[in-house]
Design an enzyme around this catalytic site. Structure first.
Site, PDB file in Angstrom:
ATOM      1  N   HIS A  82      48.943  27.220 -12.345  1.00  0.00           N
ATOM      2  CA  HIS A  82      48.746  27.472 -10.922  1.00  0.00           C
ATOM      3  C   HIS A  82      49.562  28.680 -10.481  1.00  0.00           C
ATOM      4  O   HIS A  82      50.768  28.588 -10.257  1.00  0.00           O
ATOM      5  CB  HIS A  82      49.140  26.220 -10.129  1.00  0.00           C
ATOM      6  CG  HIS A  82      49.095  26.405  -8.642  1.00  0.00           C
ATOM      7  ND1 HIS A  82      49.860  25.650  -7.780  1.00  0.00           N
ATOM      8  CD2 HIS A  82      48.382  27.263  -7.865  1.00  0.00           C
ATOM      9  CE1 HIS A  82      49.622  26.036  -6.545  1.00  0.00           C
ATOM     10  NE2 HIS A  82      48.740  27.010  -6.576  1.00  0.00           N
TER      11      HIS A  82
ATOM     12  N   VAL B  76      55.082  30.282 -11.193  1.00  0.00           N
ATOM     13  CA  VAL B  76      53.836  29.682 -11.661  1.00  0.00           C
ATOM     14  C   VAL B  76      54.123  28.216 -11.951  1.00  0.00           C
ATOM     15  O   VAL B  76      55.168  27.868 -12.507  1.00  0.00           O
ATOM     16  CB  VAL B  76      53.276  30.394 -12.914  1.00  0.00           C
ATOM     17  CG1 VAL B  76      54.262  30.365 -14.069  1.00  0.00           C
ATOM     18  CG2 VAL B  76      51.945  29.782 -13.337  1.00  0.00           C
ATOM     19  N   GLU B  77      53.199  27.354 -11.554  1.00  0.00           N
ATOM     20  CA  GLU B  77      53.318  25.913 -11.753  1.00  0.00           C
ATOM     21  C   GLU B  77      52.462  25.522 -12.956  1.00  0.00           C
ATOM     22  O   GLU B  77      51.234  25.593 -12.900  1.00  0.00           O
ATOM     23  CB  GLU B  77      52.840  25.191 -10.487  1.00  0.00           C
ATOM     24  CG  GLU B  77      53.017  23.686 -10.501  1.00  0.00           C
ATOM     25  CD  GLU B  77      52.531  23.053  -9.205  1.00  0.00           C
ATOM     26  OE1 GLU B  77      53.051  21.988  -8.834  1.00  0.00           O
ATOM     27  OE2 GLU B  77      51.608  23.618  -8.558  1.00  0.00           O
ATOM     28  N   VAL B  78      53.129  25.170 -14.045  1.00  0.00           N
ATOM     29  CA  VAL B  78      52.427  24.766 -15.267  1.00  0.00           C
ATOM     30  C   VAL B  78      52.333  23.245 -15.286  1.00  0.00           C
ATOM     31  O   VAL B  78      53.358  22.547 -15.292  1.00  0.00           O
ATOM     32  CB  VAL B  78      53.153  25.279 -16.517  1.00  0.00           C
ATOM     33  CG1 VAL B  78      52.461  24.766 -17.787  1.00  0.00           C
ATOM     34  CG2 VAL B  78      53.186  26.804 -16.528  1.00  0.00           C
TER      35      VAL B  78
END
Length: 289
Positions: free
Chosen positions: A140, A151-153
């Site tokens: 994301h 960034v959202e992993v």
């Protein structure tokens, strides 16, 4: 990193990600439903680069190098040759995303790193629908990608350490802080932002204060860079509604029940910045009036 990063979907996320990845030194293949679709996306990236050059926020040297790193293609088996990372950046609809992910897995290499750019849909559910369990991660990126530093992993059960490590490496190459979260409906960022945005909409609908004043309380009072109503306009009220509906139906949590005002605006086509009108009025260049 070796190999090519393929990005499917020349929309807001896909274009912003392609632009920044090329500036960061990655070879990018921007994929559309056909070649004309992908070429139109590249034209938009070029327009953004031109504006950045005029404003002095992008050097001619970086632009010249980045421009040579983006190719365009129609999504298909040939376009997946030499691709080591695939980022799906399609609309927030499992019925659209899952078939595309399944095709990418079928056409791509066995060790293809597969990522979904969804901001809220459960990754395990997407992987199951695409019949690629254990192969998909959420990635994301926040818009605009060149300016947002995280960034959202999202990691579903059964993810191997190697797969996660490769996604984390990509995040670092893109110069982002990598935050790893457990897979769940709405992830972490979307749930926090959505809860605040929906409450702001309820306050606006109740006549507590104007949109501008409600946003000012959060920007001037709490130091947020953007108020929740302006942020909703920027994200897209239709996307806000889909995420809220999904979370409410999945959890039954009243915090995520979509307010009537949100439904009304979306029904009228007033979906925010991209439509020129939402909680605010926006000009064609995406500036708030």
């Amino acid at each position: 990193m070796t190999g090519c990063l393929a990005i499917l979907g020349p929309g807001a996320l896909g274009l912003s990600a392609a632009q920044w990845a090329a500036e960061c030194g990655l070879d990018v293949r921007l994929l559309g439903r056909d070649l004309a679709h992908a070429r139109h996306g590249l034209e938009e990236v070029e327009r953004r680069w031109k504006l950045a050059l005029e404003r002095g926020t992008l050097s001619p040297e970086v632009h010249g190098q980045a421009r040579t790193r983006i190719q365009v293609a129609s999504f298909g088996p040939k376009a997946m040759e030499d691709v080591s990372i695939f980022l799906e950046a399609l609309p927030e609809d499992p019925a659209v995303k899952a078939p595309a992910l399944a095709e990418a897995a079928r056409w791509g290499a066995a060790n293809l790193l597969m990522l979904s750019g969804t901001s809220a849909l459960p990754i395990a559910g997407l992987a199951e629908a695409a019949q690629i369990p254990g192969r998909l991660l959420g990635f994301h990126l926040f818009l605009p990608v060149p300016r947002m530093a995280v960034v959202e992993v999202t990691v579903p059960p059964g993810t191997t350490p190697d797969l996660l490590a490769r996604a984390q490496t990509l995040g670092l190459v893109l110069r982002k802080r990598v935050v790893v979260v457990r897979d769940q409906p709405g992830f972490a960022a979307a749930r926090m932002a959505l809860a605040q945005g929906l409450e702001a909409i309820r306050l606006l609908d109740a006549g507590v204060a104007s949109a501008d004043d409600l946003d000012a309380l959060m920007t001037l009072g709490y130091g947020h860079p953007t108020g929740p109503l302006e942020l909703s306009d920027r994200v897209g009220l239709d996307l806000r509604l889909r995420i809220a509906e999904g979370l409410f139906q999945g959890s039954g949590d009243a915090r995520f029940e979509p307010p009537a005002l949100l439904r009304q605006l979306v029904a009228r086509g007033e979906t925010g910045r991209k439509a020129g009108k939402g909680f605010y009025i926006w000009d064609p260049d995406g500036r708030r009036l």
